[in-house]
Write a protein that holds these residues in place. Sequence first.
Motif: not given
Length: 75
Positions: A23-28, A31-36, A58-68, A70-72
């Motif tokens: 789920h995208p909330r898990v992805a978010e 990402h925050r965990f990674a920043e920590l 990438e699974k849930t939003h393909r390549n169009s999500h703005p958080h991609l 940020s993660v990259l």
Amino acid sequence: HAEAEPLFVISLAQLEKSYGKDHPRVAETLHRFAELYCDVDRLGEAVSMCKRSLEIYEKTHRNSHPHLASVLDTL
């Protein structure tokens, strides 16, 4: 940072249980965990979290999500 890590672990487990592991909330949260982890020089763990977050986005939003972007950027 030491106080934040257990809270991230609990939050991540609850989100995965409630929404599923892809789920995208898990992805978010991943990402925050990674920043920590970046902040405390635990870079191997940060990369793992970012990669998993990226896979979910990438699974849930393909390549169009703005958080991609940020993660990259964190990677």
